[in-house]
Design an enzyme around this catalytic site. Structure first.
Site, PDB file in Angstrom:
ATOM      1  N   LYS A 233      13.800 -81.682  -8.107  1.00  0.00           N
ATOM      2  CA  LYS A 233      13.251 -82.139  -6.825  1.00  0.00           C
ATOM      3  C   LYS A 233      12.371 -83.385  -7.021  1.00  0.00           C
ATOM      4  O   LYS A 233      12.325 -84.273  -6.165  1.00  0.00           O
ATOM      5  CB  LYS A 233      12.461 -81.009  -6.156  1.00  0.00           C
ATOM      6  CG  LYS A 233      13.341 -79.818  -5.746  1.00  0.00           C
ATOM      7  CD  LYS A 233      14.435 -80.243  -4.781  1.00  0.00           C
ATOM      8  CE  LYS A 233      15.238 -79.066  -4.268  1.00  0.00           C
ATOM      9  NZ  LYS A 233      16.234 -79.442  -3.258  1.00  0.00           N
TER      10      LYS A 233
ATOM     11  N   ASP B 115      29.940 -78.324   3.240  1.00  0.00           N
ATOM     12  CA  ASP B 115      29.404 -77.312   2.314  1.00  0.00           C
ATOM     13  C   ASP B 115      30.526 -76.862   1.397  1.00  0.00           C
ATOM     14  O   ASP B 115      31.701 -76.953   1.746  1.00  0.00           O
ATOM     15  CB  ASP B 115      28.868 -76.105   3.096  1.00  0.00           C
ATOM     16  CG  ASP B 115      27.821 -75.309   2.330  1.00  0.00           C
ATOM     17  OD1 ASP B 115      26.622 -75.396   2.698  1.00  0.00           O
ATOM     18  OD2 ASP B 115      28.180 -74.590   1.361  1.00  0.00           O
TER      19      ASP B 115
ATOM     20  N   TYR C 297      14.458 -76.544 -11.429  1.00  0.00           N
ATOM     21  CA  TYR C 297      14.447 -76.766  -9.976  1.00  0.00           C
ATOM     22  C   TYR C 297      13.348 -77.780  -9.621  1.00  0.00           C
ATOM     23  O   TYR C 297      13.596 -78.758  -8.906  1.00  0.00           O
ATOM     24  CB  TYR C 297      14.216 -75.438  -9.250  1.00  0.00           C
ATOM     25  CG  TYR C 297      14.141 -75.545  -7.749  1.00  0.00           C
ATOM     26  CD1 TYR C 297      15.301 -75.621  -6.981  1.00  0.00           C
ATOM     27  CD2 TYR C 297      12.916 -75.584  -7.082  1.00  0.00           C
ATOM     28  CE1 TYR C 297      15.247 -75.727  -5.596  1.00  0.00           C
ATOM     29  CE2 TYR C 297      12.847 -75.680  -5.703  1.00  0.00           C
ATOM     30  CZ  TYR C 297      14.013 -75.755  -4.965  1.00  0.00           C
ATOM     31  OH  TYR C 297      13.948 -75.860  -3.583  1.00  0.00           O
TER      32      TYR C 297
ATOM     33  N   GLY D 251      21.196 -71.451   6.323  1.00  0.00           N
ATOM     34  CA  GLY D 251      19.829 -71.812   5.967  1.00  0.00           C
ATOM     35  C   GLY D 251      19.310 -73.057   6.685  1.00  0.00           C
ATOM     36  O   GLY D 251      19.613 -73.302   7.855  1.00  0.00           O
TER      37      GLY D 251
END
Ligand code: NAD
Length: 260
Positions: free
Chosen positions: A154, A38, A150, A18
């Site tokens: 953020k 990761d 979410y 991504g």
């Protein structure tokens, strides 16, 4: 444009795929040494596809593991936190979710970023130069109803970015947030999947149709953003051209959210 990133070291966390992988590729193309981190072991293969890059498997929720990664890296010029997960459920209205859907999202998106930033701070305090970039989202700026944990995670990330930017400015370390809008990745597709499963048979849509409708509705430029566009902004912010940019939330979102 010479970005002056040759022989510098960039650590990209959340780089197996991504947007994180695109950012790692862009740093490598600019001649930087790149460390990809990761939790997905495929990160080793992702690193192999780049010049002068190595991959480390690690989960950002594990502070000790992140401290080990930071110790292994020693001199770090640029740090990018590109990890992000959603709840896996469609969060509109918010009572579609249970309170128990929140902690995992906060643990990865917020506490994970805090762990990574803390783990690497000694490297930056010693170097007295460099940059950090936290990948947030337009969702954190507008109370997006799609997935409340979410969005809230953020918003917290953006706020922490500003605290870190103020604290690290005397050390000539810059900290910014990059906010994508709609980028075709596994994460974006998971938002559609969570929505689609809730729909009655006659309202279900293919991913591209759902995304196309959403983009026409909320993105003034009416188009997807790409991982490469995020990467171009990331290397620009890390470069000497960004030397006066800190504490900022930079939207690369086709005009989704407009600031004044
Ligand atoms: N794709 C979009 O439309 C979009 C929009 C706004 C913001 N973002 C943000 O961009 C960033 C990158 O997202 P993406 O779309 O490339 O998603 P993605 O799912 O393709 O990539 C996320 C990466 O994070 C890794 N990861 C997840 N949990 C981890 C953990 N606990 N420890 C270590 N690694 C972990 C995953 O293995 C994966 O490689 C995220 O912060 C996301 O919230 C994406």
């Amino acid at each position: 444009m010479n970005l002056d990133l040759k022989n510098q070291t960039a650590v990209i966390v959340g780089a197996a795929r991504g947007i994180g992988l695109a950012i790692a590729r862009a740093f490598a193309q600019e001649g930087a040494k790149v460390v990809l981190v990761d939790r997905d072991p495929v990160v080793a293969e992702s690193a192999q596809s780049l010049a002068n890059a190595s991959g480390i498997v690690g989960d950002v929720t594990n502070f000790d593991a992140m401290k080990k990664v930071a110790a292994q890296c020693q001199r770090v010029d640029h740090l990018v936190f590109a990890v992000g997960v959603g709840s896996g459920k469609f969060g509109f209205p918010y009572w579609n979710l249970e309170p128990s859907d929140w902690p995992r999202v906060m643990a990865i998106n917020v506490q994970g970023a805090v762990n990574v930033v803390h783990a690497f701070t000694p490297n930056f305090l010693q170097a007295k130069t460099g940059s950090m970039l936290l990948i947030a989202s337009v969702a954190g700026q507008i109370g997006s109803q799609t997935d409340p944990p979410y969005s809230a995670s953020k918003a917290a990330l953006i706020n922490f970015m500003q605290c870190a930017a103020k604290d690290l400015a005397p050390y000539h370390v810059r900290v910014n947030a990059l906010c994508p809008g709609m980028v075709k990745t596994e994460l974006n597709q998971s938002i559609w999947a969570a929505w689609n499963v809730m729909q009655p048979a006659d309202k279900k849509q293919a991913y591209d149709d759902w995304a196309g409708d959403k983009i026409q509705k909320v993105v003034p430029l009416g188009q997807w953003q790409t991982p490469e566009e995020m990467a171009a902004m990331a290397v620009y912010l890390a470069s000497t051209h960004g030397r006066n940019i800190t504490g900022q939330c930079v939207n690369v979102d086709g005009g989704f959210v407009m600031h004044w």
